[in-house]
Enzyme design. Structure first.
Site, PDB file in Angstrom:
ATOM      1  N   SER A 124       0.834  -1.208   0.000  1.00 10.14           N
ATOM      2  CA  SER A 124       0.000   0.000   0.000  1.00 10.14           C
ATOM      3  C   SER A 124       0.862   1.249   0.000  1.00 10.14           C
ATOM      4  CB  SER A 124      -0.886   0.004   1.259  1.00 10.14           C
ATOM      5  OG  SER A 124      -1.483   1.263   1.455  1.00 10.14           O
ATOM      6  N   TYR A 149      -1.186  -0.819  10.761  1.00  7.26           N
ATOM      7  CA  TYR A 149      -1.539  -1.433   9.461  1.00  7.26           C
ATOM      8  C   TYR A 149      -0.440  -1.126   8.444  1.00  7.26           C
ATOM      9  CZ  TYR A 149      -3.391  -1.594   4.765  1.00  7.26           C
ATOM     10  OH  TYR A 149      -3.525  -1.824   3.418  1.00  7.26           O
ATOM     11  N   LYS A 153       2.546  -3.583   6.352  1.00  3.18           N
ATOM     12  CA  LYS A 153       2.849  -3.590   4.913  1.00  3.18           C
ATOM     13  C   LYS A 153       4.354  -3.368   4.693  1.00  3.18           C
ATOM     14  CE  LYS A 153      -1.253  -4.395   3.373  1.00  3.18           C
ATOM     15  NZ  LYS A 153      -1.557  -5.748   2.844  1.00  3.18           N
ATOM     16  N   ARG A 231      -5.866  12.516  -3.245  1.00  2.04           N
ATOM     17  CA  ARG A 231      -5.519  11.097  -3.333  1.00  2.04           C
ATOM     18  C   ARG A 231      -5.516  10.640  -4.796  1.00  2.04           C
ATOM     19  NH1 ARG A 231      -4.574  12.200   1.124  1.00  2.04           N
ATOM     20  NH2 ARG A 231      -5.051  11.126   3.093  1.00  2.04           N
TER      21      ARG A 231
HETATM   22  C1  WQD Z   1      -9.487   9.328   1.432  1.00  2.00           C
HETATM   23  C2  WQD Z   1      -9.726  10.806   1.705  1.00  2.00           C
HETATM   24  C3  WQD Z   1     -10.013  11.314   4.032  1.00  2.00           C
HETATM   25  C4  WQD Z   1     -13.800   9.269   4.618  1.00  2.00           C
HETATM   26  C5  WQD Z   1      -6.751   4.283   3.225  1.00  2.00           C
HETATM   27  C6  WQD Z   1      -5.603   3.469   3.721  1.00  2.00           C
HETATM   28  C7  WQD Z   1      -4.820   2.941   2.551  1.00  2.00           C
HETATM   29  C8  WQD Z   1      -5.743   2.192   1.626  1.00  2.00           C
HETATM   30  C9  WQD Z   1      -6.877   3.082   1.174  1.00  2.00           C
HETATM   31  C10 WQD Z   1      -5.700  -0.115   2.182  1.00  2.00           C
HETATM   32  C11 WQD Z   1      -8.959  11.278   2.934  1.00  2.00           C
HETATM   33  C12 WQD Z   1     -11.269  11.635   3.234  1.00  2.00           C
HETATM   34  C13 WQD Z   1     -12.633   9.761   4.065  1.00  2.00           C
HETATM   35  C14 WQD Z   1     -14.846  10.171   4.967  1.00  2.00           C
HETATM   36  C15 WQD Z   1     -13.506  11.995   4.194  1.00  2.00           C
HETATM   37  N1  WQD Z   1      -6.273   1.059   2.255  1.00  2.00           N
HETATM   38  N2  WQD Z   1     -12.498  11.099   3.844  1.00  2.00           N
HETATM   39  N3  WQD Z   1     -14.660  11.498   4.729  1.00  2.00           N
HETATM   40  O1  WQD Z   1      -7.073   7.197   4.145  1.00  2.00           O
HETATM   41  O2  WQD Z   1      -6.326   7.744   1.772  1.00  2.00           O
HETATM   42  O3  WQD Z   1      -6.262   5.397   2.535  1.00  2.00           O
HETATM   43  O4  WQD Z   1      -7.556   3.525   2.352  1.00  2.00           O
HETATM   44  O5  WQD Z   1      -4.722  -0.454   1.598  1.00  2.00           O
HETATM   45  O6  WQD Z   1      -3.826   2.083   3.030  1.00  2.00           O
HETATM   46  O7  WQD Z   1      -4.745   4.305   4.459  1.00  2.00           O
HETATM   47  O8  WQD Z   1      -8.444   6.489   2.126  1.00  2.00           O
HETATM   48  O9  WQD Z   1     -10.850   6.642   1.588  1.00  2.00           O
HETATM   49  O10 WQD Z   1     -10.130   6.598   4.036  1.00  2.00           O
HETATM   50  O11 WQD Z   1      -9.703   8.633   2.666  1.00  2.00           O
HETATM   51  O12 WQD Z   1     -13.341  13.212   4.004  1.00  2.00           O
HETATM   52  O13 WQD Z   1     -15.933   9.773   5.488  1.00  2.00           O
HETATM   53  O14 WQD Z   1     -11.099  10.995   1.990  1.00  2.00           O
HETATM   54  O15 WQD Z   1      -9.770  12.338   4.984  1.00  2.00           O
HETATM   55  O16 WQD Z   1      -8.547  12.600   2.692  1.00  2.00           O
HETATM   56  P1  WQD Z   1      -6.985   6.813   2.713  1.00  2.00           P
HETATM   57  P2  WQD Z   1      -9.864   7.034   2.641  1.00  2.00           P
END
Ligand code: WQD
Length: 337
Positions: A124, A149, A153, A231
């Site tokens: 990841s 987590y 990885k 992202r």
């Molecule tokens: C994306 C953006 C949040 C939820 C994680 C893991 C990574 C991978 C993918 C496994 C961020 C924002 C989120 C919400 C929001 N997983 N957000 N409201 O944190 O980039 O990555 O998932 O491999 O390892 O770390 O993904 O989708 O949680 O967040 O504003 O209800 O969306 O702050 O900026 P993340 P995410």
């Protein structure tokens, strides 16, 4: 020859299993069903017309794994997804993550090394932490993981690299996923978040469906063009295809000891607000959202330099964000939650 897919009924695993079957490969799926449902097998069969071999086992159980490799002695490739993956849960229960994610990996590697079976590891982009440079390339120095987590990885990658170094005929590929989103175009398989979704897109689609009252956007004053986090959202079908391309590459280069790391992303950074707007334009649905405090541990911006996998493996993301988000919505609508 069969391909073993651990966690093969999970979100990414089920899409990879589907493509493997459609590419004429024989597949053995193992899953402990802790974070998925057995009817994902039906979804895979309804898409491909084929039902993979399935065993409900836990990769941490050495006896179950031994029985599996005794029964399927012609496993010629391993794609390892089976692991816990909740960032927030890992912070509260680190040992659960170290035991399961690293214990399972080590049990599996013993069998992979015994027969020099080519190995693909689900890693990841979280291993980068908040990178100093963007887009992020594989040469970027890894920072302190932002969660247990992420540590599993990072340590997992190190374990595999050490095994490759010690075993000249064992080769592996480590795939660092950016943000997987979307679902199979048939809407017959997709993401099945357990409980309240931690990730943006499943929480968004559940909000639009009325399961959640409002989407909270975590932070609106980051140092980004619109103040929200950035992202690299990659369609799960593109991500699955990267595994097929990586497996082909490994099978063509068998017994050449190598352990290569590849970023798997689109190379495009998208903010939370841009994603919301793209979803609304792609689906015609309105996303009820409000701004909330930043989420601890979030990196501000992360998107891939994916040129290495394109150059060496020949893979490049094809789907647009619109297609990814439309497929997420079609899947959510199809889900009888
Ligand atoms: C994306 C953006 C949040 C939820 C994680 C893991 C990574 C991978 C993918 C496994 C961020 C924002 C989120 C919400 C929001 N997983 N957000 N409201 O944190 O980039 O990555 O998932 O491999 O390892 O770390 O993904 O989708 O949680 O967040 O504003 O209800 O969306 O702050 O900026 P993340 P995410």
């Amino acid at each position: 020859m069969k391909i073993l897919v651990t966690g093969g009924l999970g979100y990414i695993g089920s899409h990879v299993t589907t493509l493997l079957l459609q590419n004429g490969m024989e597949v053995v799926v193992v899953d402990n069903l802790e974070n998925t449902r057995i009817d994902v097998l039906d979804g895979i069969e309804s898409i491909t017309g084929k039902r993979p071999n399935f065993k409900q086992i836990d990769v941490c159980d050495s006896n179950q794994l031994k029985a599996l490799f005794d029964e399927f002695s012609d496993i010629g490739g391993i794609i390892h997804f089976a692991a816990h993956k909740s960032v927030s849960e890992s912070v509260n229960e680190p040992l659960k993550y170290y035991d399961n994610n690293l214990g399972g990996l080590q049990q599996l590697l013993k069998h992979a090394l015994a027969k020099a079976v080519p190995f693909i590891f689900s890693s990841s982009c979280t291993v980068y932490g908040q990178s100093d440079t963007l887009p992020i390339s594989e040469n970027e120095p890894l920072k302190q993981a932002t969660s247990p987590y992420g540590s599993t990885k990072k340590i997992g990658e190190q374990i595999i690299e050490d095994c490759c170094r010690a075993n000249p005929d064992f080769n592996a590929i480590l795939l660092r996923y950016f943000n997987p989103v979307g679902a199979h175009p048939s809407a017959k398989i997709g993401e099945l978040p357990k409980g309240i979704p931690q990730n943006l897109v499943p929480y968004l689609t559940q909000t639009v469906k009325g399961i959640r009252p409002v989407l909270k956007v975590f932070g609106s004053s980051y140092n980004t063009p619109d103040g929200t986090c950035i992202r690299d959202y990659i369609h799960v079908m593109d991500l699955a295809d990267a595994h097929i391309a990586s497996l082909d590459y490994l099978l063509k280069n068998k017994n050449t000891s190598s352990c290569e790391v590849y970023n798997v992303g689109t190379g495009r950074g998208v903010s939370v607000l841009e994603l919301i707007q793209t979803f609304e334009e792609a689906t015609g649905e309105k996303v009820p959202y409000e701004f909330a405090d930043p989420r601890p541990g979030d990196t501000v911006s992360a998107y891939a330099d994916a040129s290495k996998i394109e150059k060496i493996i020949g893979w490049k993301a094809k789907y647009s964000l619109e297609e990814s988000l439309s497929s997420s919505w079609n899947w959510e609508k199809n889900l009888n939650s």
